[in-house]
Write a protein that holds these residues in place. Sequence first.
Motif, short mmCIF file in Angstrom:
data_model
loop_
_atom_site.label_atom_id
_atom_site.label_comp_id
_atom_site.label_asym_id
_atom_site.label_seq_id
_atom_site.Cartn_x
_atom_site.Cartn_y
_atom_site.Cartn_z
N GLY A 139 0.78 -1.16 -0.27
CA GLY A 139 0.17 0.17 0.08
C GLY A 139 0.74 1.33 0.02
N TYR A 140 1.83 1.37 0.70
CA TYR A 140 2.72 2.59 0.82
C TYR A 140 3.55 2.74 -0.42
CZ TYR A 140 1.77 3.05 5.76
OH TYR A 140 1.27 3.11 7.09
N LEU A 141 4.00 1.70 -0.93
CA LEU A 141 4.87 1.53 -2.01
C LEU A 141 3.94 2.26 -3.36
CD1 LEU A 141 7.12 -1.49 -2.09
CD2 LEU A 141 7.84 0.83 -1.51
N GLU A 142 2.56 1.64 -3.41
CA GLU A 142 1.85 1.93 -4.61
C GLU A 142 1.56 3.49 -4.35
OE1 GLU A 142 -1.46 -0.63 -4.39
OE2 GLU A 142 -0.50 -2.28 -5.62
N THR A 143 1.40 3.97 -3.18
CA THR A 143 0.87 5.28 -2.95
C THR A 143 1.98 6.21 -3.32
OG1 THR A 143 -0.38 4.85 -1.02
CG2 THR A 143 0.41 7.09 -1.12
N GLY A 147 2.66 8.88 -7.04
CA GLY A 147 2.91 10.37 -7.12
C GLY A 147 3.42 10.98 -5.63
N ALA A 148 3.09 10.23 -4.73
CA ALA A 148 3.31 10.69 -3.38
C ALA A 148 4.91 10.93 -2.97
CB ALA A 148 2.96 9.62 -2.14
N ALA A 149 5.68 10.32 -3.85
CA ALA A 149 7.09 10.35 -3.95
C ALA A 149 7.74 11.64 -4.07
CB ALA A 149 7.79 9.20 -4.63
N ASN A 150 7.12 12.63 -4.70
CA ASN A 150 7.28 13.86 -4.92
C ASN A 150 7.33 14.64 -3.60
OD1 ASN A 150 7.66 13.16 -7.72
ND2 ASN A 150 5.49 13.67 -8.11
N ASP A 151 6.52 14.40 -2.75
CA ASP A 151 6.33 14.92 -1.46
C ASP A 151 7.52 14.55 -0.57
OD1 ASP A 151 5.91 16.03 1.37
OD2 ASP A 151 3.90 16.42 0.53
N LYS A 152 8.47 15.22 -0.27
CA LYS A 152 9.73 14.55 0.54
C LYS A 152 9.00 14.22 2.25
CE LYS A 152 14.39 15.60 2.22
NZ LYS A 152 14.26 15.11 3.55
N LYS A 153 8.34 14.81 2.80
CA LYS A 153 7.87 14.62 4.07
C LYS A 153 7.01 13.20 3.90
CE LYS A 153 5.42 16.34 8.00
NZ LYS A 153 4.63 17.59 8.26
N ARG A 155 6.83 11.06 1.19
CA ARG A 155 8.03 10.11 1.12
C ARG A 155 8.78 9.35 2.24
NH1 ARG A 155 11.90 12.47 -2.63
NH2 ARG A 155 13.00 12.94 -0.93
N ASP A 156 9.45 10.09 2.84
CA ASP A 156 10.23 9.81 4.04
C ASP A 156 9.29 9.08 5.08
OD1 ASP A 156 12.28 10.84 2.86
OD2 ASP A 156 12.52 12.67 4.24
N LYS A 157 8.17 9.29 5.34
CA LYS A 157 7.21 8.83 6.30
C LYS A 157 6.69 7.39 5.85
CE LYS A 157 2.39 9.70 8.28
NZ LYS A 157 1.56 10.68 8.53
N TYR A 158 6.42 7.37 4.22
CA TYR A 158 5.86 6.07 4.04
C TYR A 158 7.03 5.01 3.61
CZ TYR A 158 1.02 7.69 2.91
OH TYR A 158 0.00 8.30 3.25
N LEU A 159 8.12 5.56 3.53
CA LEU A 159 9.36 4.57 3.37
C LEU A 159 9.60 3.97 4.62
CD1 LEU A 159 11.69 6.39 0.83
CD2 LEU A 159 10.51 4.09 0.41
N ASP A 160 9.72 4.90 5.67
CA ASP A 160 9.70 4.22 7.00
C ASP A 160 8.92 3.38 7.43
OD1 ASP A 160 11.14 4.64 9.75
OD2 ASP A 160 9.32 5.28 10.24
N ARG A 161 7.46 3.72 7.08
CA ARG A 161 6.53 2.60 7.52
C ARG A 161 6.47 1.29 6.81
NH1 ARG A 161 0.84 6.26 8.15
NH2 ARG A 161 1.89 7.42 9.97
N ALA A 162 6.97 1.39 5.29
CA ALA A 162 7.13 0.34 4.62
C ALA A 162 8.45 -0.42 5.16
CB ALA A 162 7.61 0.74 3.23
N ASN A 163 9.47 0.03 5.47
CA ASN A 163 10.54 -0.53 6.19
C ASN A 163 10.18 -1.32 7.32
OD1 ASN A 163 13.80 -1.05 6.06
ND2 ASN A 163 13.39 0.28 8.08
N LYS A 164 9.40 -0.60 8.19
CA LYS A 164 8.88 -1.32 9.43
C LYS A 164 8.08 -2.82 9.11
CE LYS A 164 8.79 2.43 12.61
NZ LYS A 164 8.05 3.50 13.57
#
Length: 345
Positions: A139-143, A147-153, A155-164
Amino acid sequence: MQIKKSYKFALKTTFLITLLLTLILSVFLSIFYELKWYPLLAFALLCYITSFFVIQYRVQNFIYKRVKKIYDDLKLLESTSFKKERITTDMATLTQEIDKYARDKKIEIETLKVREEYRKEFLGNVSHELKTPLFTVQGYLETLIDGAANDKKIRDKYLDRANKGVERLIYIVKDLDMITSLEVGNLSMELEHFDIVALIESVFDLFEMKAHKKRISLTFDIDYTAPILVKADKEKIQQVLTNLIVNSIKYGREKGTTEVSIENLIKNKVIVRITDNGEGIEKRNIPRLFERFYRVDKSGSRKEGGSGLGLAIVKHIIEAHDEKIYIESEFGVGSEFSFTLEKAK
């Protein structure tokens, strides 16, 4: 010396046939001829001997063929149950063997049914445990891809959750790998002498912050001023203590206590007890507590995290040391897990 049952049958049947024929012949002779005892006795003896051998042969042959067919049919069903033994024509013995075969098969079928139910439940649990973090990561990766990757804040939040989520998957897979190795006996044990008191203190230090969040005290029952040396795999016993203490914190009540005691059990054994005053476990759940993925509270325990394999791993590690683990619990009062260890000589 016991007489075979087939001989008893032949003897009794022969006696009846001989008696009947002798009576008929004696009546016939007394009416039409002169009755003489010597020929009558000779006839009775000849009739008895002839009838015995004929009946014995026929009965033995008749029963043997049919009994052999039963044995052959049973061998087709289970070749290991009936070894190459002399085939008996004794119906009682045959009945006992067939009854034993039937009981063994019934137990085998019931065991297979239990295993099948366990397999279905296990696969369902594995699927659920893996599905949750996988869908989270997806879910986080698809988001992010959308296009959510363009927003740094974001992106970092979702990558952190995906990593968990990935870390949770790795945690589950590692636990599955360990429990599989323990079950098949492939996990090597590195036995050494160490101080169990110092090891418990180190586990207390690891989870001091976790316990502090719920205001749970991690404590010994008394001050252990002298070391208590045991012989075991230190790393795996640390995992046992970790899993049990984490569980006591996870299911403990606010402002509660997790207390550890070490007692002499017998001359060369100590018993380590981990006691809490948490929510406790209902009696109906205790027999299944050490099963893989078994959860007492299906919903609440998942919120707390964990792989659902902790207690199963604990049980296998203790049993791999040829030791015992015990549980006593009263719902609403608390639980006590205890396990034995060998003292260092």
